[in-house]
Design a protein around this motif. Structure first.
Motif, short mmCIF file in Angstrom:
data_model
loop_
_atom_site.label_atom_id
_atom_site.label_comp_id
_atom_site.label_asym_id
_atom_site.label_seq_id
_atom_site.Cartn_x
_atom_site.Cartn_y
_atom_site.Cartn_z
N VAL A 45 36.32 43.64 49.70
CA VAL A 45 35.94 42.28 49.32
C VAL A 45 35.74 42.20 47.80
O VAL A 45 36.17 41.23 47.16
CB VAL A 45 34.68 41.83 50.08
CG1 VAL A 45 34.12 40.54 49.51
CG2 VAL A 45 34.99 41.66 51.55
N SER A 46 35.11 43.21 47.21
CA SER A 46 34.91 43.23 45.76
C SER A 46 36.24 43.26 45.02
O SER A 46 36.42 42.54 44.03
CB SER A 46 34.07 44.44 45.35
OG SER A 46 32.82 44.42 45.97
N GLY A 47 37.16 44.08 45.48
CA GLY A 47 38.48 44.15 44.86
C GLY A 47 39.24 42.85 44.98
O GLY A 47 39.88 42.40 44.02
N LEU A 48 39.18 42.23 46.14
CA LEU A 48 39.86 40.94 46.33
C LEU A 48 39.25 39.86 45.45
O LEU A 48 39.96 39.01 44.91
CB LEU A 48 39.82 40.53 47.80
CG LEU A 48 40.72 41.34 48.73
CD1 LEU A 48 40.46 40.95 50.19
CD2 LEU A 48 42.18 41.14 48.39
N MET A 49 37.92 39.90 45.30
CA MET A 49 37.27 38.92 44.42
C MET A 49 37.67 39.13 42.97
O MET A 49 37.94 38.16 42.25
CB MET A 49 35.75 39.00 44.58
CG MET A 49 35.26 38.40 45.89
SD MET A 49 33.51 38.58 46.20
CE MET A 49 32.78 37.95 44.72
N LEU A 50 37.72 40.38 42.51
CA LEU A 50 38.16 40.67 41.15
C LEU A 50 39.59 40.19 40.93
O LEU A 50 39.92 39.60 39.90
CB LEU A 50 38.07 42.16 40.85
CG LEU A 50 36.69 42.72 40.54
CD1 LEU A 50 36.76 44.24 40.43
CD2 LEU A 50 36.17 42.14 39.24
N MET A 51 40.46 40.46 41.90
CA MET A 51 41.85 40.05 41.78
C MET A 51 41.97 38.53 41.77
O MET A 51 42.72 37.96 40.98
CB MET A 51 42.68 40.65 42.92
CG MET A 51 44.16 40.50 42.72
SD MET A 51 45.14 41.39 43.92
CE MET A 51 44.79 40.51 45.40
N ALA A 52 41.22 37.85 42.63
CA ALA A 52 41.26 36.39 42.68
C ALA A 52 40.75 35.79 41.38
O ALA A 52 41.34 34.83 40.85
CB ALA A 52 40.45 35.87 43.86
N ILE A 53 39.67 36.34 40.84
CA ILE A 53 39.14 35.84 39.57
C ILE A 53 40.16 36.02 38.46
O ILE A 53 40.36 35.13 37.63
CB ILE A 53 37.80 36.55 39.24
CG1 ILE A 53 36.71 36.07 40.19
CG2 ILE A 53 37.40 36.30 37.80
CD1 ILE A 53 35.44 36.88 40.13
N SER A 54 40.84 37.17 38.45
CA SER A 54 41.83 37.40 37.40
C SER A 54 43.03 36.46 37.55
O SER A 54 43.57 35.97 36.56
CB SER A 54 42.30 38.85 37.40
OG SER A 54 43.09 39.14 38.53
N LEU A 55 43.44 36.17 38.78
CA LEU A 55 44.55 35.24 39.00
C LEU A 55 44.17 33.82 38.60
O LEU A 55 44.97 33.10 38.01
CB LEU A 55 45.00 35.28 40.46
CG LEU A 55 45.77 36.54 40.87
CD1 LEU A 55 45.95 36.57 42.38
CD2 LEU A 55 47.10 36.61 40.17
N ILE A 56 42.94 33.42 38.91
CA ILE A 56 42.48 32.09 38.53
C ILE A 56 42.40 31.98 37.00
O ILE A 56 42.85 30.98 36.41
CB ILE A 56 41.12 31.77 39.18
CG1 ILE A 56 41.32 31.58 40.69
CG2 ILE A 56 40.48 30.53 38.56
CD1 ILE A 56 40.04 31.53 41.48
#
Length: 93
Positions: A45-56
């Motif tokens: 979940v932490s990795g997906l959140m980091l990836m989503a934040i970077s994509l946004i």
């Protein structure tokens, strides 16, 4: 393109690497922690959140700053290849 993909994959894997380093040093200090279902879920979940934040952030901060331009693809003229160009739009006023 590969650099952009690797950047997001690294952000996805970063929590797993950090937790693995933590487990390594915990084991050297005599601890008995290991990879559990909860720790893998939290790292995912932490990795997906980091990836989503970077994509946004990438979507909000990047883009074409040149307004009023048109991309003209490469073409043949008189037997020669003319390179692609970005040209200003002709405005009718």
């Amino acid at each position: 393109m590969i650099r952009g993909i690797l950047f997001h994959v690294i952000l996805l894997l970063l929590p797993f690497v950090i937790y693995g380093v933590y487990l390594y040093f915990d084991a050297r200090a005599g601890g008995s922690k290991s990879w559990g279902r909860n720790s893998i879920a939290i790292a995912t979940v932490s990795g997906l959140m980091l990836m989503a934040i970077s994509l946004i952030a990438l979507g909000m901060l990047s883009g074409d700053p040149r307004q009023g331009t048109v991309y003209v693809p490469p073409r043949f003229e008189d037997g020669k290849v003319i390179d692609s160009q970005v040209v200003p739009v002709e405005r009718k006023e």
